[in-house]
Design a protein around this motif. Structure first.
Motif, PDB file in Angstrom:
ATOM      1  N   GLU A 704       0.830  -1.207   0.000  1.00 17.49           N
ATOM      2  CA  GLU A 704       0.000   0.000   0.000  1.00 17.49           C
ATOM      3  C   GLU A 704       0.863   1.255   0.000  1.00 17.49           C
ATOM      4  OE1 GLU A 704      -3.469   2.024  -0.340  1.00 17.49           O
ATOM      5  OE2 GLU A 704      -3.302  -0.166  -0.239  1.00 17.49           O
ATOM      6  N   GLY A 707       2.202   4.284  -2.905  1.00 20.92           N
ATOM      7  CA  GLY A 707       1.791   5.660  -3.152  1.00 20.92           C
ATOM      8  C   GLY A 707       2.818   6.679  -2.723  1.00 20.92           C
ATOM      9  N   SER A 729      -3.651   3.074  -3.272  1.00 20.02           N
ATOM     10  CA  SER A 729      -2.706   4.187  -3.208  1.00 20.02           C
ATOM     11  C   SER A 729      -2.022   4.456  -4.536  1.00 20.02           C
ATOM     12  CB  SER A 729      -1.648   3.920  -2.131  1.00 20.02           C
ATOM     13  OG  SER A 729      -0.872   2.778  -2.471  1.00 20.02           O
TER      14      SER A 729
END
Length: 824
Positions: A704, A707, A729
């Motif tokens: 995740e 991002g 993300s």
């Protein structure tokens, strides 16, 4: 290979279809081309069907529903085609299309619905048996660790037949083709030796022969093309043969054991005809050739190419040079540009040049390219240069002399000759990864980061017949994203010898390149002396075999900017230590480490790598990615792992990979089957612009934290078959230009936040068979220019063309749907 899958409904149906196609191919001429393709696809599916049979026994299941229906439909179609007369043009046309469509559908269906194997051992169950994935995950990991999953397209080389030219010139070659073909189509066991000097076209002849429809029809998938060369390794060759036939690869410690496994393999597949091509066998390897002969196997052919004769072999074919007319034809073809006729000097001058080459195809093509576009005075000067040397080409040395003089002036561009010389950094008869050359050239010659100029130089070498470019798998995004991961380079042995001879000129201390090919611990005299010379080489290549043992002697390399380490390990140790002298090579910017053994090798001594290193490529080694957090590679911009084991946990609790490589721009991970996810620390590397994770069949998720990688411009995830979702993300990657998720078979949806990728220009989703809808936010991708997808996914994108005006939808061709990539 036999179709030993009876006992289940789908197995019986498959066996019936398999046998029927084989029979109709032999007896019906009308649809032979289409049926040969279907037979080839079925041959590829046989190992998978055996796995299906085994799994069905465990699960107590009788069939596979849709697959069985497809096989039954195919059987009915083939039966109908067998009854169609040659003069019924309408039915011939319609049923030819139906056969082609069935072949494509068969391949697609097996990509989607059967247990997938990363080289037939990485099992994934899709659809109705998804709940069994955890049960098989442990099985997959254990298979991956034994090396059997590693692709044959890299260092080890696979055994598929090389590409052949569309045409060959010369009645001699055509007569040779017919004569050897006749021998191969006869029944029984035989050994055929094709002998000629280097550069006469022996390998080309055999490649052309193996692509002949009659030969392919007889031997099917039992054709193995093995490049032997001078430095042979019987155990390695036998392991590759076992892998090539999709069987579990054992550890082989002795040559006697290798012969035992070879006999077992040939007996197993020898129920059908077997063709073994041993290319470039040296006279010292006569005893090696004897180990491949097993008279009990019914229809087993061995063809050997060699510069030497084997007098006790029953059938020896001498391949002669081209005659004068044929040599002129080949030369004129080679001296033209893009099939356009060019103004060349008068016939008398052309004939003088052609006569110098003595009918040798290699010399003719290389010399022609060196003279292409030059004026008459240049041609005359070259003839004067040649006249100072030998008058005839009677040996490899004479051929090299001719070739050397043709390379003295390459369009006045010294860089082409420099790149040509650099190719010899890699072992003989191996596919050289284009990405390795790019990494080396970018640093040695201060080229652009993406290697655009390096690729241009590579194509110049190919254009001049100084190297061959092999593309193992075409991808529409390769060129746009500067990947070139499927591009390999090969060089003719004589051209390699020529480059090495030139590199060895002069005192060792003053050479620009240092190439060392070590057998055991036999070091050159100058290296084994107590007082080490200081070497000025900028490019250093050291190759060791399985009998080499550490410690390394010291070596002074103050000017080295690129170091290529090629090594083999023995079956007992499977370890390799980086030389201690690397620590003092302060100018080293590119390091390429390649294990040419069949199994992975554990890599040690990472601490010797200095902080000035900018590019590193590791192939077929075990090196936990997290453990690299203890290093200090502060200038490293690109790191590549190919067929490595990198997923093990780190033993250090405080080592952060973002601290070790704070300036990393590009991370490439290819065929690393133990990788499940990325360490979170990767996402903290701020300059990271390109992330490529390809053919990693156990890779299941991007973290995740991806991002946080705000600089990412390219995310490449093709052929990650376990990947089911992309993190939300990913929508925060505002600089992302290209997203490649092709052949991610289990990817079922795109994240809803994908519409936030305001700069996204390209998406490649070919082969995403489970992806059935697009998120609504996709309409916000105003800069999207190109989407590559399968025919059935075109309907998802079509309605968006009205709102995304610049969108170009490229439909992947049906004939590209095949199972070849599963062999990697």
């Amino acid at each position: 290979m036999s179709v030993d899958v009876v006992g289940t409904a789908v197995g019986t149906a498959f066996g019936e279809l398999f046998s029927l196609v084989k029979e109709v191919v032999r007896t019906v001429v009308v649809f032979r081309d289409e049926l040969v393709k279907i037979a080839s696809t079925l041959d590829s599916i046989v190992p998978i069907m055996e796995d299906i049979n085994e799994l069905n026994k465990r699960l107590d299941r009788k069939d596979l529903g849709q697959i069985q229906a497809l096989i039954n439909d195919g059987t009915d179609l083939v039966r109908k085609c067998s009854k169609i007369k040659a003069f019924n043009w309408y039915k011939r046309y319609t049923h030819s299309k139906k056969l082609t469509e069935f072949d494509a559908k068969l391949a697609r269906e097996f990509q989607l619905s059967v247990p997938l194997m990363g080289v037939r051992n990485t099992v994934e169950i899709l659809g109705e048996v998804m709940e069994l994935r955890e049960e098989f995950r442990e099985y997959r990991s254990s298979q991956a660790n034994d090396g059997a999953l590693q692709s044959g397209l890299g260092a080890s080389g696979n055994l598929v037949v090389p590409e052949a030219p569309d045409f060959i010139i010369g009645s001699e070659l055509e007569a040779s083709l017919r004569k050897i073909k006749g021998q191969l189509l006869e029944e029984g066991v035989s050994v055929i030796v094709v002998t000629a000097p280097g550069g006469c076209g022996k390998t080309t002849l055999l490649a052309k022969l193996c692509h002949d429809m009659d030969i392919k029809g007889k031997f099917n998938n039992n054709i193995m093309f093995i490049r032997v060369s001078k430095k042979l390794n019987l155990t390695d060759i036998v392991q590759k043969m076992i892998q090539h036939k999709n069987f579990r690869v054992p550890t082989i410690e002795t040559e006697d054991l290798a012969v035992h496994y070879l006999q077992q393999l040939l007996e197993k597949i020898g129920q059908n005809p077997v063709l073994l091509v041993l290319d470039d066998v040296w006279t010292e390897s006569k005893s090696f050739l004897d180990k491949f002969v097993f008279k009990k196997i019914k229809d087993y052919k061995i063809v050997v190419t060699s510069r030497y004769e084997f007098p006790d072999v029953s059938f020896v074919h001498h391949l002669n040079p081209l005659n004068n007319g044929e040599a002129l034809e080949l030369f004129r073809r080679s001296v033209t540009v893009d099939n356009r006729s060019m103004v060349v000097p008068d016939d008398d001058l052309v004939e003088q040049v052609v006569n110098r080459c003595k009918g040798l195809p290699l010399a003719l093509t290389v010399v022609a390219k060196s003279l292409q576009g030059k004026d008459r005075s240049f041609w005359e000067t070259k003839l004067l240069d040649w006249s100072e040397g030998r008058s005839l080409l009677r040996s490899d040395t004479d051929i090299l002399d001719c070739l050397r003089k043709s390379l003295d002036d390459l369009d006045g561009d010294s860089s082409i000759k420099e790149r040509f010389m650099d190719l010899s950094s890699f072992p003989e008869d191996r596919k050289i990864p284009a990405t390795a050359l790019i990494d080396m050239w970018v640093e040695l010659y201060k080229l652009d980061f993406n290697g655009i100029r390096a690729v241009s130089d590579l194509h110049k070498l190919v254009y001049r017949n100084l190297a061959d470019l092999v593309i193992t798998r075409r991808d529409l995004s390769d060129d746009e994203d500067r990947s070139y991961s499927s591009h390999y380079v090969m060089q003719h042995d004589l051209l390699r010898d020529l480059a090495i001879m030139d590199c060895k000129q002069g005192e060792v201390e003053k050479r620009k390149r240092l190439f060392l090919d070590l057998t055991g611990n036999n070091f050159p005299d100058w290296w084994s002396e107590q007082k080490q010379p200081t070497l000025g080489a900028r490019l250093v290549s050291i190759s060791t075999d399985g009998t080499f043992s550490t410690p390394w002697p010291n070596l002074q390399l103050p000017e080295a900017e690129a170091l290529v380490l090629n090594f083999e390990t023995n079956s007992q140790t499977k370890t390799y230590a980086l030389p201690e002298f690397i620590e003092k090579a302060d100018k080293l910017k590119a390091l390429i480490v390649t294990n040419y053994s069949f199994f992975l090798a554990e890599l040690h001594n990472f601490h010797v790598i200095g902080s000035n290193l900018r590019r590193m490529r590791l192939e077929r080694v075990t090196v936990p990615l997290l453990s690299m957090g203890k290093l200090r590679l502060h200038n490293l911009q690109k790191i590549s792992f190919f067929m490595c084991d990198i997923g093990r946990a780190s033993t250090s609790n405080d080592a952060k990979i973002s601290d070790a490589m704070p300036n990393l721009v590009e991370l490439d991970i290819d065929y690393c089957n133990d990788l499940v996810t990325l360490p979170d620390g990767i996402c903290e590397i701020k300059p990271l612009r390109k992330l490529s994770i390809t053919n990693c069949h156990n890779f299941s998720e991007l973290p995740e934290q991806i991002g946080q990688s705000a600089a990412l411009e390219v995310v490449r995830l093709n052929s990650c078959t376990d990947l089911s979702l992309l993190p939300d993300s990913i929508g925060t990657l505002q600089k992302l230009i290209s997203l490649i998720i092709s052949d991610c078979l289990n990817l079922s949806a795109l994240p809803h936040q994908i519409g936030q990728l305001v700069n996204l220009k390209r998406i490649n989703m070919k082969g995403c068979l489970r992806l059935s809808e697009l998120p609504r936010s996709i309409v916000k991708l105003r800069n999207l220019r190109k989407v590559v997808c399968d025919k059935e996914k075109e309907v998802l994108w079509g309605p968006l063309k009205s709102s995304l005006n610049a969108l170009n939808i490229i439909v992947s061709e049906e004939e590209e749907a095949n199972l070849d990539w599963l062999r990697d």
